[in-house]
Each structure stands twice: as structure tokens, then as C-alpha cells.
Enzyme design. Structure first.
Site, mmCIF file in Angstrom:
data_model
loop_
_atom_site.group_PDB
_atom_site.id
_atom_site.type_symbol
_atom_site.label_atom_id
_atom_site.label_comp_id
_atom_site.label_asym_id
_atom_site.label_seq_id
_atom_site.Cartn_x
_atom_site.Cartn_y
_atom_site.Cartn_z
ATOM 1 N N HIS A 97 -0.932 5.011 6.501
ATOM 2 C CA HIS A 97 -2.179 4.250 6.495
ATOM 3 C C HIS A 97 -2.103 3.115 5.471
ATOM 4 O O HIS A 97 -1.759 3.363 4.310
ATOM 5 C CB HIS A 97 -3.365 5.149 6.151
ATOM 6 C CG HIS A 97 -3.568 6.266 7.136
ATOM 7 N ND1 HIS A 97 -2.981 7.508 6.978
ATOM 8 C CD2 HIS A 97 -4.294 6.306 8.278
ATOM 9 C CE1 HIS A 97 -3.337 8.279 7.993
ATOM 10 N NE2 HIS A 97 -4.134 7.582 8.798
ATOM 11 N N ASN A 147 -0.753 8.839 16.683
ATOM 12 C CA ASN A 147 -1.151 10.249 16.670
ATOM 13 C C ASN A 147 -0.586 11.004 17.871
ATOM 14 O O ASN A 147 -0.374 12.219 17.789
ATOM 15 C CB ASN A 147 -2.672 10.374 16.618
ATOM 16 C CG ASN A 147 -3.226 9.950 15.274
ATOM 17 O OD1 ASN A 147 -2.678 10.285 14.236
ATOM 18 N ND2 ASN A 147 -4.297 9.177 15.285
ATOM 19 N N ASP A 206 0.552 6.632 1.859
ATOM 20 C CA ASP A 206 0.980 7.875 2.499
ATOM 21 C C ASP A 206 2.020 7.627 3.584
ATOM 22 O O ASP A 206 2.312 8.513 4.383
ATOM 23 C CB ASP A 206 -0.209 8.638 3.075
ATOM 24 C CG ASP A 206 -0.912 7.855 4.190
ATOM 25 O OD1 ASP A 206 -0.540 6.679 4.436
ATOM 26 O OD2 ASP A 206 -1.829 8.419 4.819
ATOM 27 N N GLY A 245 -7.531 10.227 13.796
ATOM 28 C CA GLY A 245 -6.948 11.305 14.590
ATOM 29 C C GLY A 245 -6.854 11.031 16.067
ATOM 30 O O GLY A 245 -6.224 11.803 16.806
ATOM 31 N N SER A 249 -7.230 6.040 13.078
ATOM 32 C CA SER A 249 -7.619 5.947 11.674
ATOM 33 C C SER A 249 -7.158 4.653 11.028
ATOM 34 O O SER A 249 -7.778 4.176 10.071
ATOM 35 C CB SER A 249 -7.058 7.134 10.894
ATOM 36 O OG SER A 249 -5.643 7.180 10.994
#
Length: 432
Positions: free
Chosen positions: A407, A313, A404, A283, A254
Site C-alpha cells: 500500500h 487481492n 508494507d 480487500g 484498498s
């Protein structure tokens, strides 16, 4: 009556104190286990017939729901119902009030009955604790969706599915949990862990998961992941047909996909003139990228450079052993070198995540980076760590760069481009 779970030699059977080979989780007296329902932000304990967790504070989750109820007979909980809606993560947890020794059960079997009322927009996993801060999951999305509306189904899983190197089953407080995504409603009953193994209950070898090609099979990815792959194949074909094949290709998860969103303006200025191709899928773990590469995403092109960053991930989803993630990255490098033998590969260190330097997942990422930097040969594979450019002087990660703490926003993509530019320009032969 107060119940204690004595697992060294004597376990409670559902009816009272009795010799038993199984750890019986359901049915059980209402006070035997601490049952909670919730999400990433908060949990609520089930003490009566039902409970609803507080709604997450984020606007995107304002209409979400996570609740649980119990079917109680004569003071015993026979079954639990778990309902969730519009949540990227929710859970129903059955916890011991004191640590238990599950080592006698490590080679045994987890069994339970599951009634799936609704799961067409959701996913479901079962979890077992494996020590302090350690929980392992088995994905049930495919079989559980097939059981929707078909009544009670018996599930048996080898406990070996939850065992990893370094796991500590001597003091477990989470013998059973359901973790869910999206929306759904399920009930669970007759939950027990037996000491004996059952034939035919094979588990994928977790040590090879990161290097075994696989589609991303999550509730939130099923609808878009494969179509996006087809879209990227078409985008590549269009670039080639127009006589403007990509000179640079970005491969990742992502964070790479974000070049099409938060990083779009930066991409248009710096990489669109190079007819860049962004092969980032939210993901994705290393095995998912491997599947995509083996299904045509970089075939038929000859870019000057490939930028690869993947692994966060593997860390966040599985808290995977850094050596296993690194093996997945090495497998991707081999695949890229085989399919694009003339390209220069810029292997980026996995970006830092979490606010503070001692964040557990950031630490795993850093241990991955310590390994993969050794994959650079200075000829066709080159390693670059721009993590320091994304961090504050004290090592904290600012929400002004990654809102966040995972990202990047547009500012984060500008920092990425600037920090990478000297090395990438050199590899592409365009250094000024």
C-alpha cells in the site's frame, strides 16, 4: 513407534497398521503429525498439552494471541483446540513429516468434526496443500458462525474444492489446516480424507469465481463493507444533487481506498476540484467490485474518465491464475462500458508488490498486466503501467514508498498522481 504415511496402497488406520481407504489425521499418535500454531510472522510446534505462538512484533498486534492444545488419550491426540485473538491471519497446521501422495484422494472427501465455541468476531477457513508453495482454502465463516455454541458439527467437503489447474498432489506435506482471522476458539476432531466422493458436495467453479458478483465475505469486512457501499451511494447522490457530479471516478481495492487516507492531501489538490469519487474498498477482488457496480455505484452519473485498478487481492488471497484474474478485469471493463458509455476508461496495471523483483505475488501481478494491456482499444479503454515509477532502479520496492510493500504512503500517492497525470489529463480533455 514411528509412523510413516504410506498412501500408495496401505494407510495407517487410527489403531495401528491396517488396510484402510481413508487417510486418518485425527485421532492419531502424538508423534504422527507435526502440529503448529501461529501467524504470518512465526509458528510454534505443539509437542505437549499446549503451546502459544510468539506475539507478532507489530504494535497493532501486541495484545494478540494464537495458541493450540491437544486432548490426548493413551498417547493419541483425539482432538485439537485452536484459539486466536486480534489477528488478521492465524493458522493451525497439521503437517506430514515427509511428503505424501494425495492423488488417490483428489476426487474424494475431506471430513471432520468441528466444535465452535466462539467466532462472532472471527473468520475460519480450511486448507489443504496442493504442492510446493501451493495451498487452497474453503471459507467456512457463514456456517461456522451459525454453529457457535451448538456443539460438535460434522463437516464434509469435496476434495475437488482444493484442486486447481497446475496443482501437484503427488508430494503434499499439508493435508489439513485451519486458517483464521479476527478472534475465535474452535476444536477439531475425527479428521480424515476418504477416496470416495459423496453426493451433494458441490464446489463453486474456481474458474468463474472472479467474474461472479459477490459481497466481500471476510470476518474483518462484514461489519463495514455493505455500510460503506451505502455510504458511497449517498456520496454520489449528494454530488449530483449539489450540481457537481463527479468528473472522474476511481474504482478499486484498498489501494484506491487509500486516496481517502494516506493519499488524502494529494486527492484534495488534484481530484477534489474535479468532484472525484473514490470507489475503493479494502480487500476487494474483481467479483466484489462487480457486485458493487451492479448495485448502483456508478449509475446516474456521467464522468469524463474512470480509473480502474484491481486484481492484487485476487493474487494475494487466492494466488489465482493470472488468466482468471484478467477475465475478472475484462468483465469489469464490460460493465463500466455498459453503464458509462461516454466515459474514457484508464485501466492501470496492477501495482508491483513485494520487496524484490522475483517476489512470487509480484510475478503473478505482472502476468496479469501482460494480459490486460491487450484490453486497451485506444478509443475508450486505455492502458497505463506506472509500476516503474514506484520502484527503485534495481527493481526493488522501497518501504519509503510502500511501507508494507503493498500500500502506498503519501509519497506513493504523489508518485501515482504525477505518473498518471499526462494520460488522465489528455483523456479528460484538460491536457495543457
Amino acid at each position: 513407534m514411528q509412523y510413516r504415511h504410506l498412501l500408495a496402497s496401505t494407510l495407517l488406520a487410527a489403531a495401528g497398521f491396517a488396510q484402510a481407504q481413508d487417510l486418518v489425521i485425527l485421532p492419531a499418535p502424538a508423534d504422527a503429525w507435526r502440529v503448529t500454531v501461529g501467524h504470518w510472522e512465526s509458528q510454534a510446534e505443539l509437542k505437549g498439552g499446549g503451546v502459544v505462538a510468539p506475539t507478532p512484533k507489530a504494535d497493532y498486534a501486541s495484545a494478540s494471541h494464537a495458541g493450540a492444545s491437544a486432548h490426548v488419550t493413551a498417547g493419541r491426540r483425539d482432538a485439537l483446540t485452536f484459539e486466536w485473538r486480534d489477528l488478521w491471519q492465524s493458522m493451525l497446521r497439521v503437517e506430514s513429516r515427509s511428503p505424501m501422495d494425495l492423488r488417490p484422494f483428489a476426487g474424494g472427501t475431506l471430513e471432520f468434526d468441528l466444535h465452535v465455541a466462539e467466532l462472532d468476531k472471527g473468520g475460519l477457513s480450511v486448507k489443504v496443500g496442493c504442492g510446493s508453495g501451493c495451498e487452497r482454502a474453503v471459507n467456512l465463516i457463514d456456517p461456522a458462525r451459525g454453529w457457535t455454541g451448538k456443539g460438535w458439527q460434522h463437516v464434509a467437503l469435496s476434495m475437488s474444492c482444493f484442486v486447481r489447474d497446475g496443482a501437484d498432489f503427488s508430494a503434499v506435506t499439508l493435508p489439513f489446516a485451519l486458517e483464521a482471522t479476527g478472534s475465535g476458539r474452535v476444536s477439531v476432531a475425527n479428521v480424515r480424507i476418504g477416496r470416495a466422493a459423496k453426493p451433494g458436495l458441490a464446489c463453486p467453479d474456481y474458474r468463474s469465481e472472479s467474474v461472479t458478483p459477490a459481497l466481500l465475505n471476510e470476518s474483518w469486512s462484514i461489519d463495514w463493507w455493505r455500510p460503506r457501499h451505502e455510504q458511497k451511494l449517498q456520496e454520489k447522490r449528494q454530488l449530483v444533487a449539489a450540481g457537481t457530479p463527479p468528473e472522474v471516478v476511481f474504482i478499486g481495492d484498498s489501494i484506491t481506498q487509500g486516496w481517502e487516507k494516506e493519499g488524502r492531501e494529494v486527492w484534495q489538490r488534484h481530484f477534489a476540484p474535479l468532484h472525484g469519487l473514490a470507489l475503493g474498498f479494502g480487500g476487494d477482488r474483481t467479483e466484489n467490485v462487480l457486485w458493487r457496480l451492479q448495485h448502483g455505484e456508478i449509475d446516474g452519473i456521467a464522468p469524463k474518465a474512470v480509473v480502474l485498478m484491481i486484481g492484487t487481492n485476487n493474487t494475494g488471497h487466492r494466488a489465482e491464475n493470472p488468466e482468471t484474474t484478467a477475465a475478472g478485469i475484462k468483465r469489469l471493463l464490460d460493465e463500466i462500458r455498459q453503464r458509462l458509455p461516454q466515459a474514457q476508461v484508464l485501466l492501470l496495471a496492477v501495482f508491483p508488490r513485494g520487496e524484490k523483483p522475483d517476489d512470487v505475488l509480484r510475478g503473478i501481478n505482472q502476468r496479469v498486466n501482460n494480459i490486460i494491456q491487450g484490453y486497451a482499444d485506444g478509443r475508450s479503454v486505455h492502458f497505463l503501467d506506472i509500476g516503474a515509477a514506484l520502484l527503485q532502479p534495481d527493481g526493488t520496492l522501497s518501504k519509503a514508498v510502500m511501507p508494507d510493500l503493498l500500500h502506498p504512503n503519501e509519497r506513493g500517492y504523489e508518485i501515482w498522481q504525477r505518473a498518471m497525470a499526462p494520460t488522465l489529463d489528455k483523456l479528460m480533455g484538460t491536457a495543457r
